[in-house]
Enzyme design. Sequence first.
Site, mmCIF file in Angstrom:
data_model
loop_
_atom_site.group_PDB
_atom_site.id
_atom_site.type_symbol
_atom_site.label_atom_id
_atom_site.label_comp_id
_atom_site.label_asym_id
_atom_site.label_seq_id
_atom_site.Cartn_x
_atom_site.Cartn_y
_atom_site.Cartn_z
ATOM 1 N N GLY A 22 0.815 -1.206 0.000
ATOM 2 C CA GLY A 22 0.000 0.000 0.000
ATOM 3 C C GLY A 22 0.844 1.249 0.000
ATOM 4 N N GLY A 23 0.175 2.389 0.234
ATOM 5 C CA GLY A 23 0.860 3.670 0.179
ATOM 6 C C GLY A 23 1.852 3.868 1.296
ATOM 7 N N MET A 24 1.601 3.258 2.483
ATOM 8 C CA MET A 24 2.499 3.436 3.614
ATOM 9 C C MET A 24 3.177 2.149 4.042
ATOM 10 S SD MET A 24 0.845 6.133 6.291
ATOM 11 C CE MET A 24 -0.313 4.941 6.948
ATOM 12 N N ALA A 25 2.648 0.993 3.690
ATOM 13 C CA ALA A 25 3.147 -0.236 4.278
ATOM 14 C C ALA A 25 3.015 -1.414 3.321
ATOM 15 C CB ALA A 25 2.395 -0.537 5.572
ATOM 16 N N LYS A 45 1.740 -5.810 9.113
ATOM 17 C CA LYS A 45 1.773 -4.562 8.345
ATOM 18 C C LYS A 45 3.079 -3.857 8.702
ATOM 19 C CE LYS A 45 -0.933 -0.400 7.348
ATOM 20 N NZ LYS A 45 -2.213 0.280 7.578
ATOM 21 N N ASP A 149 -12.957 6.736 7.522
ATOM 22 C CA ASP A 149 -12.984 5.960 6.285
ATOM 23 C C ASP A 149 -13.908 4.758 6.442
ATOM 24 O OD1 ASP A 149 -12.394 5.355 3.678
ATOM 25 O OD2 ASP A 149 -10.452 4.427 4.099
#
Length: 528
Positions: A22-25, A45, A149
Amino acid sequence: MSAPSDPQGWRKYRPIAEIGRGGMADVCLAVARGPAGFNKLVVLKRARAELCEDPEILAMFLDEARLAARLNHPNVVQTYEVGEDGERLFIAMEYLDGQPLSQLRVRVGLADLSLPVQVRVLTDALAGLHYAHELRDFDGTPIHVVHRDASPQNIFVTYDGVIKVVDFGIAKAADSLSETRAGMLKGKVAYMSPEQSRGERVDRRSDVFSVGVILWEAIARRRMWKGYNDLAILGRLGLGELPDLRVAAPDVDPELERICHKALAHAPGDRYATAAELHAELERWLREHHHGMSAREVGAFVASRFADDRARIQQLVEEQLRDVRWSGSYGRVALSDLPKIGAGPVSMTPTLTAPAAFSPSDAISTPPAVSSTETGQTRRTGQTARGERASRSSRRLAAIAIAFLLAAGVVTAGILRPPPRTAPAGPLEALTAPPADAPPPQPAPPQQEVRLVVRVSPAEARLFLDGAPLSRGDHQGQLVKDGREHVVRAEAPGFLPQEETIAAKSDLVVKLALERDPGAPRGKPAPI
């Protein structure tokens, strides 16, 4: 706050399959070593190495880790450990054997997925959200958690019938280390509350609105913002103009309509004050109308629809576990060397947060272009630099969504081109390859356009094309000449809305004369 220090923490886990990036992990499935040969599946994660030097990204990951470590509720994904492997932080979470609500809606079809099933899922998810909203610090101080979210992607249904809220990656608490800048958005636009869409500070009632959107879609059996691009949704939210549930679902139960309408109130003060209040209303409706549809029944239904996918994942896990040999130490396993379980529907905890962040100010003030993937292209006169910036924001949102799909391995044919072949062509390639002296392909001819003129009265009426704001008053522009049908709609306070379906085959002149609404109060029309 410094990062947790546990240099050997990662060594407790043996990664066995890649879930996604993903975007961070990076996220993988792993087996945790226990005493006497005890093994437990977990989801790891791990913060991406190239982002660990970014203070803002590190603060966001720490925020998620700090919050996740405090959450302990049957309807919230459980976090086992927050640790550090050298300079990279990781979170170890429970492995959920099931599917997100979003995947269930795709597999069964939103139009065919029963309302009681979806209401039960939302009811239990609200219990988890309320627990998070009520979370207090160790000294009893409320920390005011907001998920931000709450969407079908982040509501998980296990095959055993347990509903859990997942992915608090962009959740906000009072003691967060990271700071969301004013006017910046994080979350999925289609499920945002009006105040969140404006980049304002939000509270628990924003999550109530998001669940209200999912409820609207369950009742109407379609997406609430179907046919709208992200910028059009932002514009509608800012004006407080939501699609009419009664129009989308004429046979809606009046009691459920009232519940949904209150959850989706434009002003936070008019909504349910807590997720628990909405939970109680839906629980009562289920009990009175469907004999209290149970979560176990929902789990059995989901398991029956994903039997093949479940068997595929179980087989992969069993094969990997046979190869695990705990010797106290082993070489590091590269994520790229692991088998992938992200190709298609998978049983996992979806925590691939890539937060969307952009400023909506220009997007709301400039009429957005209609999405070319659903409604064809339209060109308008008077486009400014603000419109270009709004378009870039929309593309950035689309890029984030595409990045998520690629991380999960859900790639449809044609999105990615195969890499150039370096090996000599075999018999099959020889049959399909073009002759060496073949002429170069000719460029596609330019798209033809038709002229669109819309005349409307009253002069202050607002025009929409396929749901996207077009103009106030008369409009002149162009459409791609592709024969597609479009819907032109006019609205004005005190008047009945009017629509006309057109086909982009030749130049068009549309005249819409709105009739006064007999039930509207007489007097000066309200400003638009």
